[in-house]
Design a protein around this motif. Structure first.
Motif, mmCIF file in Angstrom:
data_model
loop_
_atom_site.group_PDB
_atom_site.id
_atom_site.type_symbol
_atom_site.label_atom_id
_atom_site.label_comp_id
_atom_site.label_asym_id
_atom_site.label_seq_id
_atom_site.Cartn_x
_atom_site.Cartn_y
_atom_site.Cartn_z
ATOM 1 N N ARG A 238 2.516 5.549 1.437
ATOM 2 C CA ARG A 238 3.947 5.575 1.734
ATOM 3 C C ARG A 238 4.327 4.628 2.872
ATOM 4 O O ARG A 238 5.378 4.003 2.849
ATOM 5 C CB ARG A 238 4.369 7.012 2.078
ATOM 6 N N ILE A 239 3.459 4.499 3.880
ATOM 7 C CA ILE A 239 3.815 3.695 5.059
ATOM 8 C C ILE A 239 3.188 2.306 5.068
ATOM 9 O O ILE A 239 3.403 1.542 6.004
ATOM 10 C CB ILE A 239 3.465 4.434 6.364
ATOM 11 N N GLY A 240 2.402 1.990 4.057
ATOM 12 C CA GLY A 240 1.819 0.653 3.975
ATOM 13 C C GLY A 240 0.517 0.473 4.744
ATOM 14 O O GLY A 240 0.115 -0.662 5.007
ATOM 15 N N LEU A 241 -0.149 1.563 5.075
ATOM 16 C CA LEU A 241 -1.467 1.466 5.713
ATOM 17 C C LEU A 241 -2.493 1.198 4.618
ATOM 18 O O LEU A 241 -2.515 1.904 3.605
ATOM 19 C CB LEU A 241 -1.804 2.778 6.439
ATOM 20 N N PRO A 242 -3.319 0.172 4.758
ATOM 21 C CA PRO A 242 -4.283 -0.139 3.697
ATOM 22 C C PRO A 242 -5.192 1.048 3.363
ATOM 23 O O PRO A 242 -5.757 1.688 4.259
ATOM 24 C CB PRO A 242 -5.103 -1.297 4.285
ATOM 25 N N GLN A 243 -5.305 1.349 2.069
ATOM 26 C CA GLN A 243 -6.152 2.456 1.609
ATOM 27 C C GLN A 243 -7.605 2.246 2.037
ATOM 28 O O GLN A 243 -8.330 3.198 2.265
ATOM 29 C CB GLN A 243 -6.072 2.589 0.084
#
Length: 185
Positions: free
Chosen positions: A135-140
């Motif tokens: 949701r926040i764009g933190l790399p998986q």
């Protein structure tokens, strides 16, 4: 004999009335880790942790400021995470043992991902860190490295180094630059 001092409120409702009736001048000041102008202090720390990373004295000075903020309380979690990640790099460059460097990187990365996840929890039910990251764009991939460090073997030093650099880039993009620009008035 009875003293003439006022009785202490006994019920929670009475305490609420007393708190609401208290003049604002009686309230404690808001806690802040900063000593001077917020933007100047943030810019100084950002410069030391990002721009001057090759200058060891600049990095150590910026880390010292963050430690002071942490001691004062109310230090933003993103600032603390940045400092832990940079401290991991400094320790690695100081030739810490392989295991010590990996453990320090893993701790810093785990605290970073967990703090981002915790700060973005909304609603009555907890969401997975993976869902929040998406949701926040933190790399998986950072979530996977955190999972590995927490529940499996420590990641290799090269994986830790790459993850640390990606985490620092994410913090710069999503915390530092927006915060510095917000205080740019």
């Amino acid at each position: 004999t009875r003293s003439n001092r006022p009785r202490s409120p006994a019920s929670p409702q009475q305490w609420r009335r007393v708190r609401k009736a208290a003049p604002t001048s009686d309230r404690l000041p808001r806690r802040s880790p900063y000593y001077g102008h917020v933007r100047d202090e943030l810019a100084y720390v950002h410069e030391g942790l990002y721009s001057n990373r090759l200058d060891q004295s600049s990095v150590e000075s910026a880390l010292g400021v963050v430690r002071l903020w942490m001691h004062r309380g109310s230090c933003p979690q993103a600032v603390e995470s940045t400092a832990l990640l940079v401290q991991s790099i400094v320790s690695d460059q100081a030739h810490a043992s392989d295991y010590a460097a990996r453990a320090l990187y893993a701790m810093a990365l785990t605290r970073f991902v967990n703090s981002v996840g915790d700060s973005c929890q909304t609603g009555a039910f907890a969401q997975s860190i993976g869902a929040i990251a998406e949701r926040i764009g933190l790399p998986q991939w950072l979530v996977q490295v955190r999972h590995s460090a927490t529940h499996e073997d420590l990641p290799s030093k090269s994986v830790c180094r790459t993850a640390c650099e990606r985490a620092l880039a994410w913090l710069d993009q999503h915390y530092w630059k927006p915060t510095l620009y917000a205080h740019d008035d």
